[in-house]
Motif scaffolding. Structure first.
Motif, PDB file in Angstrom:
ATOM      1  N   ARG A 106      46.380  42.960  34.434  1.00  0.00           N
ATOM      2  CA  ARG A 106      45.959  41.841  35.285  1.00  0.00           C
ATOM      3  C   ARG A 106      46.877  41.657  36.486  1.00  0.00           C
ATOM      4  O   ARG A 106      46.431  41.266  37.549  1.00  0.00           O
ATOM      5  CB  ARG A 106      45.917  40.553  34.460  1.00  0.00           C
ATOM      6  N   LEU A 151      45.818  44.198  38.940  1.00  0.00           N
ATOM      7  CA  LEU A 151      44.516  43.845  39.514  1.00  0.00           C
ATOM      8  C   LEU A 151      44.568  42.553  40.331  1.00  0.00           C
ATOM      9  O   LEU A 151      43.596  42.180  40.968  1.00  0.00           O
ATOM     10  CB  LEU A 151      43.485  43.674  38.402  1.00  0.00           C
ATOM     11  N   ASP A 152      45.691  41.833  40.247  1.00  0.00           N
ATOM     12  CA  ASP A 152      45.839  40.568  40.958  1.00  0.00           C
ATOM     13  C   ASP A 152      44.835  39.516  40.494  1.00  0.00           C
ATOM     14  O   ASP A 152      44.230  38.809  41.285  1.00  0.00           O
ATOM     15  CB  ASP A 152      45.702  40.784  42.477  1.00  0.00           C
ATOM     16  N   ILE A 153      44.616  39.457  39.201  1.00  0.00           N
ATOM     17  CA  ILE A 153      43.729  38.413  38.660  1.00  0.00           C
ATOM     18  C   ILE A 153      44.462  37.643  37.569  1.00  0.00           C
ATOM     19  O   ILE A 153      43.914  37.366  36.504  1.00  0.00           O
ATOM     20  CB  ILE A 153      42.411  38.981  38.098  1.00  0.00           C
ATOM     21  N   HIS A 162      42.091  49.205  47.091  1.00  0.00           N
ATOM     22  CA  HIS A 162      41.101  48.736  46.139  1.00  0.00           C
ATOM     23  C   HIS A 162      41.366  49.298  44.752  1.00  0.00           C
ATOM     24  O   HIS A 162      41.502  50.495  44.573  1.00  0.00           O
ATOM     25  CB  HIS A 162      39.680  49.066  46.573  1.00  0.00           C
ATOM     26  N   LEU A 204      38.391  47.995  37.809  1.00  0.00           N
ATOM     27  CA  LEU A 204      38.624  47.799  36.371  1.00  0.00           C
ATOM     28  C   LEU A 204      37.438  48.359  35.600  1.00  0.00           C
ATOM     29  O   LEU A 204      36.292  48.090  35.931  1.00  0.00           O
ATOM     30  CB  LEU A 204      38.785  46.306  36.077  1.00  0.00           C
ATOM     31  N   PRO A 239      36.164  47.653  32.091  1.00  0.00           N
ATOM     32  CA  PRO A 239      36.533  46.666  31.082  1.00  0.00           C
ATOM     33  C   PRO A 239      36.331  47.183  29.666  1.00  0.00           C
ATOM     34  O   PRO A 239      35.716  48.230  29.439  1.00  0.00           O
ATOM     35  CB  PRO A 239      35.589  45.513  31.379  1.00  0.00           C
ATOM     36  N   SER A 292      30.615  42.329  29.684  1.00  0.00           N
ATOM     37  CA  SER A 292      31.189  42.496  31.014  1.00  0.00           C
ATOM     38  C   SER A 292      30.148  42.598  32.115  1.00  0.00           C
ATOM     39  O   SER A 292      30.490  42.644  33.289  1.00  0.00           O
ATOM     40  CB  SER A 292      32.092  43.721  31.044  1.00  0.00           C
ATOM     41  N   ILE A 324      28.069  44.420  44.691  1.00  0.00           N
ATOM     42  CA  ILE A 324      29.380  45.059  44.872  1.00  0.00           C
ATOM     43  C   ILE A 324      29.344  45.969  46.093  1.00  0.00           C
ATOM     44  O   ILE A 324      30.249  45.955  46.936  1.00  0.00           O
ATOM     45  CB  ILE A 324      29.752  45.867  43.625  1.00  0.00           C
ATOM     46  N   LEU A 373      29.067  50.370  33.930  1.00  0.00           N
ATOM     47  CA  LEU A 373      30.342  49.767  34.342  1.00  0.00           C
ATOM     48  C   LEU A 373      31.261  50.809  34.976  1.00  0.00           C
ATOM     49  O   LEU A 373      31.992  50.511  35.922  1.00  0.00           O
ATOM     50  CB  LEU A 373      31.024  49.119  33.132  1.00  0.00           C
ATOM     51  N   MET A 400      30.026  51.386  38.388  1.00  0.00           N
ATOM     52  CA  MET A 400      30.451  50.279  39.243  1.00  0.00           C
ATOM     53  C   MET A 400      31.906  50.458  39.662  1.00  0.00           C
ATOM     54  O   MET A 400      32.264  50.247  40.822  1.00  0.00           O
ATOM     55  CB  MET A 400      30.328  48.949  38.496  1.00  0.00           C
ATOM     56  N   GLU A 447      34.094  37.787  30.409  1.00  0.00           N
ATOM     57  CA  GLU A 447      34.588  39.031  30.989  1.00  0.00           C
ATOM     58  C   GLU A 447      33.850  39.440  32.252  1.00  0.00           C
ATOM     59  O   GLU A 447      34.447  40.010  33.159  1.00  0.00           O
ATOM     60  CB  GLU A 447      34.516  40.144  29.950  1.00  0.00           C
ATOM     61  N   TYR A 448      32.554  39.152  32.316  1.00  0.00           N
ATOM     62  CA  TYR A 448      31.847  39.588  33.522  1.00  0.00           C
ATOM     63  C   TYR A 448      32.373  38.854  34.755  1.00  0.00           C
ATOM     64  O   TYR A 448      32.335  39.392  35.857  1.00  0.00           O
ATOM     65  CB  TYR A 448      30.326  39.434  33.372  1.00  0.00           C
TER      66      TYR A 448
END
Lengths: 292, 335, 288
Positions: A52, A55-57, A91, A94, A96, A102, A116, A164, A167, B232-233
């Motif tokens: 995290r 990812l800067d979250i 960029h 992730l 998940p 997700s 996206i 995913l 993506m 999570e999404y």
């Protein structure tokens, strides 16, 4: 080779009322471009929190107390976000852990991918649609047109994980954090998904930080590996070196804990309790010394 | 969202409706007050009263009356009002548009402000403005529409007299309505001075009705949004470059609306029930106000018809809410 | 997350929850007013003094300090009428809420615990009840029974048992799946005994919260019925009657409406805050 990701002496704590609970204790990582780096540790080791940070979250309660994250290979303007520890942020995508939760359950796959892609490209809807199709084809989805029309609940777990992955790669990231991407999948599907990630990575030279607790996956997929416990990296090195001659007792006990089909009768050995206690004590000791 | 589902839902509502009709009917027949005596006044002779009683079928046994009532109901005949001496169906049809316009506007106000409060509260999560939003919701949710109506009259009608507190529109304006949907009709006919006056008179009653619904919906939606924000999404969307605000709007909101609508759905029917008092307080000429008069006058057919109307409105609102949820959540559509 | 205050006695924690404390204060004031009404009120609430009608509260211009909160159209003392009104409000709140709770809880427990046909029957009844506008139903009921306090109380019970029934049914269904029920079954307790001796104590916290909220609702319903003119005889001072009378002189003497409305609002806010506060203290899941 230039490094894609450098984590330097990173300390992170979570605020609980008045106290700061240390979660990461001086993490150092250096990932050359194009490396797949395994990050292994049991739950609570701080793997997810490290992901995290990169990812800067981070959740609002998490505080970076020292250290930083750097991307030497990336040449772009400095990050405007002064609160974060990031110097420059390319960029980062992730992949998940749980493909079931997700994806946004109320939106068609096409809409989710389109949103996206639209952040990155100023294309017409038609072009976006074509791009999305192309990305799905790359993850070996045979009927991309149909999948784009579907909702997540209409797809199997393996299909969702492919979406995913598509993506994650669709934004052409230089780094991907894969957070236990196969844990929630069937064993038979796992292998195919892993191969897919590796093939796409090879093709594009993406750097991957592969978070997992499965040493078997690390052995097959990764170039180098870091072992984490209590927010510290205990051992780091080439996969072959670490597996053949583990230097830390924790690594040794983890390797012994892998059930092996060639020695079925051998007793399964869990990581010994006293070792766990010792590691936690070492972490406490570390905190004490830092505070002084 | 298929037709069979719709038809199934409507069929399920029928026993509820039948139950409501039966219970009101029986309740009303044990009324001690005599509607005929109220109607005739002191000068009437025994014979007059008996004749009237027979005219309204009140001399029959309750079971017999019920059979007659049901057979009329099936043909769409709601009987004749005792106090107003008109066809109940026509009476209600004349007043229903008034209430429908009021209810729709009130619901729009409630939902609109609930959305703003919930979204702002989520965006400000963990900071002091969130506490402000929570405090406002907490106080608003506790006070029922009846007390809001009286308080608003005192504040905006008497202390700072800027709002009209009685009636549906200015009596100086003459408007010969064909449908009694003043708001819609005046807009379509270009009589904007009527629209203005109707809206102006609608503010206080609509806000009184809207505030409790707004508060409860905002509270439920906010907690659903907060739950969604941890999914999570949403985390994934954050890594994909969506800003905090955009994640709330374009990812979490629709998902949060599903449980939030299901949980606050029943409150929408409470708003409709609230019209009974709020219309009374503001002298608003809808079916709610009519209902209180009907009870005071012991007007059995009219009460009966009004309760049936309310029950149908409640069931329709529930149905619309169900449809809205199925529209929002694709997982429910393909079962 | 551990909370150091979790070990302290419940009453202590409730008193230290600001909302609950506010609610307790309001409830306490009402209780005092109700019990001590004859000693607290400066005047007989029914005593008319036509020479001093429409007096504003004493702090305003033309106010008379003898009539602290002013007088109504017949010169009756508002302060005294409000104090006696608290008595009616509290009686209705206590009796009606308790009876509604009793009926709703028993039915809800039966529906939740036995399921099957019992549940279907009770749930269906709740559905039908919910398809009536509650206010209209209460007005009709009181019209049927004739005005009076007993009619008001019965009307509240008949309408509001569903509030308890729905919540208690759901919670009973949750409790039924808990391990302690299965272990009670294995040691051979009868179902009725399990329901009332094992399950019921676990419903009590929820019930207290619902009861507090219902008291607020009961006060409002009584006010509404007085307002429509269907509660107790109109010369009895109740907050609803005061509101009904006050509304007629709204421009002439706005305090006649404002003061009783303020009383009802305070009572409702207080009881709500008490319910929320208790819920916060006893329900560990709402705590962070």
């Amino acid at each position: 080779m230039t490094s894609a990701l450098v984590v330097h002496d990173l300390h992170l704590a979570v605020r609980n009322g008045q106290v700061l609970l240390p979660i990461l204790r001086g993490i150092n990582l250096n990932l050359p471009q194009g490396e797949i780096h395994g990050l292994v540790g049991e739950s609570g080791a701080g793997k997810t929190m490290l992901g995290r940070v990169i990812l800067d979250i981070l959740p609002p309660s998490a505080v970076i107390t020292s250290g930083n994250v750097d991307y030497p290979a990336h040449r772009s303007s400095p990050s405007l976000n002064r609160k974060s520890a990031h110097r420059r942020r390319p960029h980062i995508s992730l992949i998940p852990q749980d493909p079931l939760t997700s994806l946004n359950p109320v939106k068609r796959i096409g809409k989710q991918m389109g949103e996206i892609l639209r952040l990155a490209h100023k294309d017409s809807s038609q072009q976006i649609h074509e791009r999305a199709k192309q990305h799905l084809r790359e993850v070996k989805i045979r009927n991309p047109g149909q999948v784009l029309q579907q909702y997540p609940h209409q797809l199997s777990g393996g299909m969702r994980q492919r979406v995913l992955i598509a993506m994650a790669f669709s934004t052409e990231p230089s780094i991907i954090i894969a957070d236990e991407p196969t844990t929630a999948l069937d064993v038979s599907v796992q292998q195919r998904v892993l191969r897919l990630i590796r093939d796409l990575q090879k093709e594009r030279g993406t750097t991957i930080l592969f978070v997992t607790h499965d040493l078997g996956v690390v052995a097959k997929l990764c170039d180098r590996v870091s072992l984490m416990h209590s927010g510290m990296i205990l051992e780091q090195g080439k996969v072959s070196d670490v597996f053949q001659s583990p230097s830390h007792p924790y690594t040794r006990s983890l390797l012994e804990a892998i059930p092996r089909y060639d020695k079925p009768r051998e007793k399964l050995s869990p990581v010994a309790n006293d070792l766990q206690t010792q590691l936690i004590r070492e972490a406490d000791e570390y905190d004490r010394q830092r505070r002084v | 969202m298929s037709y069979p589902y719709l038809i199934n839902r409507l069929l399920l509502a029928l026993p509820t409706l039948a139950g409501a009709v039966t219970i009101t009917f029986i309740l009303l027949r044990v009324v001690p007050g005599d509607p005929i005596a109220m109607m005739t006044g002191p000068g009437a002779t025994e014979a007059d009263i008996a004749q009237l009683r027979a005219h309204y079928g009140l001399d029959q046994s309750i079971a017999h009356q019920f059979v007659i009532y049901l057979s009329q109901l099936i043909t769409g005949d709601l009987g004749t009002s005792i106090s107003l001496r008109q066809n109940v169906g026509e009476l209600i049809a004349g007043r229903l548009p008034v209430t429908i316009e009021l209810v729709v506007i009130a619901m729009l106000i409630a939902v609109g402000f609930a959305l703003i409060l919930a979204l702002k509260g989520t965006f400000w999560r963990g900071r002091w403005p969130e506490r402000l939003v929570d405090g406002f919701i907490g106080v608003t949710v506790a006070i029922p529409d009846f007390l809001w109506a009286l308080s608003l009259i005192l504040i905006l009608g008497v202390a700072i007299p800027i709002m009209p507190i009685f009636g549906r529109m200015d009596l100086t304006i003459s408007f010969d309505s064909w449908t009694n949907f003043y708001l819609t009709e005046s807009l379509l006919r270009g009589r904007f001075e009527v629209t203005r006056s109707v809206l102006y008179h609608m503010v206080l009653p609509a806000v009184s009705l809207a505030l409790p619904l707004m508060a409860i919906t905002a509270r439920v939606l906010k907690s659903c949004l907060n739950a969604e924000m941890n999914r999570e999404y949403v985390t994934l969307a954050r890594t994909q470059g969506f800003g905090r605000l955009k994640v709330i709007y374009s990812q979490a909101l629709r998902n949060a609306l599903v449980p939030a609508t299901a949980l606050s759905g029943v409150q929408f029917t409470f708003l409709i029930g609230g019209t009974v008092l709020v219309e009374r307080i503001f002298g608003y000429p809808g079916i709610g106000n009519m209902a209180i008069d009907a009870v005071i006058n012991r007007d059995l057919p009219l009460i009966q018809g009004l309760v049936l109307t309310f029950a149908i409105l409640f069931i329709l609102v529930n149905l619309l809410i169900d449809l809205f949820i199925t529209f929002l959540d694709p997982r429910l559509r393909h079962v | 997350m551990s909370d150091g205050r979790a070990d302290l006695p419940l009453t202590y924690r409730i008193v230290h929850e600001p909302r609950a404390l506010f609610g307790l204060c309001v409830l306490g004031l009402m209780f005092l007013a109700a019990v001590l009404a004859p000693w607290l009120s400066p005047h007989d609430p029914l005593e008319q003094d036509l020479l001093s009608s429409f007096l504003p509260p004493s702090w305003k211009e033309n106010g008379d300090p003898v009539f602290f909160l002013g007088t109504d159209n017949l010169g009756r003392d508002i302060a005294s009428r409000l104090i006696y009104g608290a008595r009616t409000a509290l009686i209705v709140a206590l009796i009606a809420a308790t009876m509604a709770a009793l009926l709703g809880t028993v039915l809800g427990m039966l529906a939740g615990f036995y399921g099957g046909k019992t549940d279907m029957l009770i749930s269906r009844a709740v559905d039908i009840w919910m398809s009536f506008p509650a206010v209209l139903l209460s007005i009709v009921l009181v019209a049927v029974m004739g005005a009076g306090l007993h009619a008001v109380i019965i009307a509240i019970v008949i309408i509001d048992w569903t509030r308890f029934c729905r919540v208690i049914r759901a919670e009973t269904m949750v409790q039924k799946e808990r391990d302690y029920v299965s272990s009670a079954v294995t040691i051979g307790l009868t179902r009725v005994r399990i329901l009332f001796q094992e399950v019921f104590p676990n419903l009590v916290p929820l019930l207290i919260v619902l009861l507090t909220l219902e008291m607020g609702i009961a006060i409002v319903v009584e006010t509404i019925l007085s307002f429509v003119g269907l509660s107790v005889a109109s010369d009895t001072p109740t907050w609803g009657n005061l509101i009904q009378e006050g509304r007629q002189y709204i421009h002439q003497a706005p305090w006649l409406l404002g003061l009783p409305v303020a009383c009802v609002v305070m009572a409702v806010l207080g009881l709500n805050a008490l319910g929320d506060g208790i819920k916060e203290v006893i329900d560990p899941e709402t705590r962070q």
